[in-house]
Design an enzyme around this catalytic site. Structure first.
Site, PDB file in Angstrom:
ATOM      1  N   ALA A   9       2.938  55.503 -42.106  1.00 14.47           N
ATOM      2  CA  ALA A   9       2.945  54.280 -42.161  1.00 14.47           C
ATOM      3  C   ALA A   9       4.164  53.770 -43.251  1.00 14.47           C
ATOM      4  O   ALA A   9       4.212  55.222 -43.926  1.00 14.47           O
ATOM      5  CB  ALA A   9       2.165  52.857 -42.436  1.00 14.47           C
ATOM      6  N   ASN A  12       3.581  50.057 -47.939  1.00 20.55           N
ATOM      7  CA  ASN A  12       2.889  48.661 -48.280  1.00 20.55           C
ATOM      8  C   ASN A  12       2.100  48.404 -46.852  1.00 20.55           C
ATOM      9  O   ASN A  12       2.316  46.843 -46.885  1.00 20.55           O
ATOM     10  CB  ASN A  12       3.572  47.094 -48.371  1.00 20.55           C
ATOM     11  CG  ASN A  12       4.139  47.512 -49.833  1.00 20.55           C
ATOM     12  OD1 ASN A  12       3.634  48.357 -50.692  1.00 20.55           O
ATOM     13  ND2 ASN A  12       5.634  47.848 -49.717  1.00 20.55           N
ATOM     14  N   ALA A  13       1.502  49.025 -46.724  1.00 14.71           N
ATOM     15  CA  ALA A  13       1.236  49.020 -45.067  1.00 14.71           C
ATOM     16  C   ALA A  13      -0.700  48.987 -45.634  1.00 14.71           C
ATOM     17  O   ALA A  13      -1.333  48.612 -43.793  1.00 14.71           O
ATOM     18  CB  ALA A  13       1.302  50.387 -43.282  1.00 14.71           C
ATOM     19  N   LYS A  15      -2.542  51.357 -46.312  1.00 15.56           N
ATOM     20  CA  LYS A  15      -3.200  53.269 -46.062  1.00 15.56           C
ATOM     21  C   LYS A  15      -3.737  54.076 -47.098  1.00 15.56           C
ATOM     22  O   LYS A  15      -5.284  53.984 -46.870  1.00 15.56           O
ATOM     23  CB  LYS A  15      -1.635  53.824 -46.662  1.00 15.56           C
ATOM     24  CG  LYS A  15      -0.436  54.864 -45.377  1.00 15.56           C
ATOM     25  CD  LYS A  15       0.647  54.947 -45.776  1.00 15.56           C
ATOM     26  CE  LYS A  15       1.049  54.867 -47.211  1.00 15.56           C
ATOM     27  NZ  LYS A  15       2.367  53.626 -46.959  1.00 15.56           N
ATOM     28  N   ASP A  87      -4.441  60.982 -50.639  1.00 19.60           N
ATOM     29  CA  ASP A  87      -3.907  59.736 -51.036  1.00 19.60           C
ATOM     30  C   ASP A  87      -2.290  60.500 -50.768  1.00 19.60           C
ATOM     31  O   ASP A  87      -2.015  61.347 -51.545  1.00 19.60           O
ATOM     32  CB  ASP A  87      -3.778  59.080 -51.614  1.00 19.60           C
ATOM     33  CG  ASP A  87      -3.354  57.722 -51.449  1.00 19.60           C
ATOM     34  OD1 ASP A  87      -3.419  57.675 -50.285  1.00 19.60           O
ATOM     35  OD2 ASP A  87      -3.383  56.565 -52.434  1.00 19.60           O
ATOM     36  N   GLU A  88      -1.244  59.905 -50.688  1.00 20.17           N
ATOM     37  CA  GLU A  88       0.476  60.925 -50.650  1.00 20.17           C
ATOM     38  C   GLU A  88       0.785  61.580 -50.291  1.00 20.17           C
ATOM     39  O   GLU A  88       1.171  62.950 -50.701  1.00 20.17           O
ATOM     40  CB  GLU A  88       0.002  61.109 -52.338  1.00 20.17           C
ATOM     41  CG  GLU A  88       0.443  59.321 -53.246  1.00 20.17           C
ATOM     42  CD  GLU A  88       1.075  58.085 -52.613  1.00 20.17           C
ATOM     43  OE1 GLU A  88       2.065  58.085 -51.603  1.00 20.17           O
ATOM     44  OE2 GLU A  88       0.713  56.303 -53.049  1.00 20.17           O
ATOM     45  N   GLN A  90       2.306  62.644 -48.011  1.00 22.41           N
ATOM     46  CA  GLN A  90       3.774  63.419 -47.232  1.00 22.41           C
ATOM     47  C   GLN A  90       4.283  64.646 -49.067  1.00 22.41           C
ATOM     48  O   GLN A  90       4.952  65.265 -48.669  1.00 22.41           O
ATOM     49  CB  GLN A  90       4.659  62.149 -47.992  1.00 22.41           C
ATOM     50  CG  GLN A  90       5.237  61.335 -49.011  1.00 22.41           C
ATOM     51  CD  GLN A  90       4.010  59.830 -49.302  1.00 22.41           C
ATOM     52  OE1 GLN A  90       2.920  60.031 -48.662  1.00 22.41           O
ATOM     53  NE2 GLN A  90       5.071  59.867 -50.831  1.00 22.41           N
ATOM     54  N   CYS A 147      11.155  40.370 -39.756  1.00 20.31           N
ATOM     55  CA  CYS A 147      11.738  39.898 -38.676  1.00 20.31           C
ATOM     56  C   CYS A 147      10.460  39.579 -38.301  1.00 20.31           C
ATOM     57  O   CYS A 147      10.446  38.283 -36.926  1.00 20.31           O
ATOM     58  CB  CYS A 147      12.610  40.478 -37.717  1.00 20.31           C
ATOM     59  SG  CYS A 147      12.326  42.212 -37.471  1.00 20.31           S
ATOM     60  N   HIS A 184      17.447  46.846 -38.869  1.00 22.34           N
ATOM     61  CA  HIS A 184      16.875  46.164 -40.259  1.00 22.34           C
ATOM     62  C   HIS A 184      18.103  46.658 -41.370  1.00 22.34           C
ATOM     63  O   HIS A 184      18.175  46.791 -42.330  1.00 22.34           O
ATOM     64  CB  HIS A 184      15.852  44.910 -40.819  1.00 22.34           C
ATOM     65  CG  HIS A 184      16.030  43.484 -39.984  1.00 22.34           C
ATOM     66  ND1 HIS A 184      15.492  43.472 -39.664  1.00 22.34           N
ATOM     67  CD2 HIS A 184      17.140  42.522 -40.017  1.00 22.34           C
ATOM     68  CE1 HIS A 184      15.198  41.307 -38.786  1.00 22.34           C
ATOM     69  NE2 HIS A 184      16.830  41.414 -39.208  1.00 22.34           N
TER      70      HIS A 184
END
Length: 195
Positions: A9, A12-13, A15, A87-88, A90, A147, A184
């Protein structure tokens, strides 16, 4: 049958919250889990997985040199591990993603990885790219842009709130990340990203 999962994600989703909830579900049933987070997130010499809603637990740290398969094999001898949580994700190397795949395939332990898909410039992280290529199950965790559209990108802001357009892929510190939809994100960058 054990599988390699990648839940990804924008920032701030939730996870880490989902990871901690899933780990708790295993532990509540008397099962043993092994938690990992990047050594970039060490706090006072301790690895911690922390969610925005205030939950945190200690976790084993991994850096780019750690052989995760070997580490899990040693830990699994002491106490049978029922699930691995990362976690993390990536920040994993390609080799480490393959080590986790071997944990699944050779040891029969499910591995659930959580992390970002892309950086602030819209580029894949090494660990995310490898997970997208070989994970058995991919799941997008959604969050929203200002948005109301699905946020799939992030921008990095400096201490003055200005968008940072260039720099190191990894930056843990004073910068703030904001999740945005693709439209955006492009507008915030003020240009089309280079291919």
């Amino acid at each position: 049958m054990a599988k390699l999962y990648f839940s990804y994600a924008a920032m701030n989703a939730g996870k880490s919250t989902i990871l901690l909830q899933a780990a708790h579900n295993y532990q509540e049933r008397g099962m043993h889990v092994r938690l990992y987070t990047s050594s970039l997130y060490v706090e006072d010499g301790v690895g911690k997985i922390t969610s925005r809603i205030g939950l945190d637990v200690e976790a084993n740290l991994y850096d780019r040199e750690l052989d995760l398969l070997a580490d899990v094999e040693v830990a699994n001898k002491d106490k049978r591990i029922n699930c691995i949580f990362v976690d993390e994700a990536q920040f994993l190397t390609s080799a480490q993603v393959w080590q986790l795949a071997r944990v699944v395939d050779r040891l029969g332990i499910p591995v659930m990885c959580f992390g970002l898909r892309t950086d602030f410039q819209g580029k894949l992280f090494e660990g995310s790219a490898e997970l997208l290529a070989i994970a058995d199950i991919l799941r997008e965790i959604r969050t929203i842009c200002e948005c109301g559209s699905k946020a799939s990108m992030v921008v990095r802001l400096d201490e003055n709130g200005d968008v940072i357009r260039e720099g190191e892929q990894v930056s843990i510190g004073k910068e703030v990340y904001v999740s945005l939809c693709r439209r955006h994100w492009e507008e915030a960058l003020g240009r089309w990203p280079s291919p």
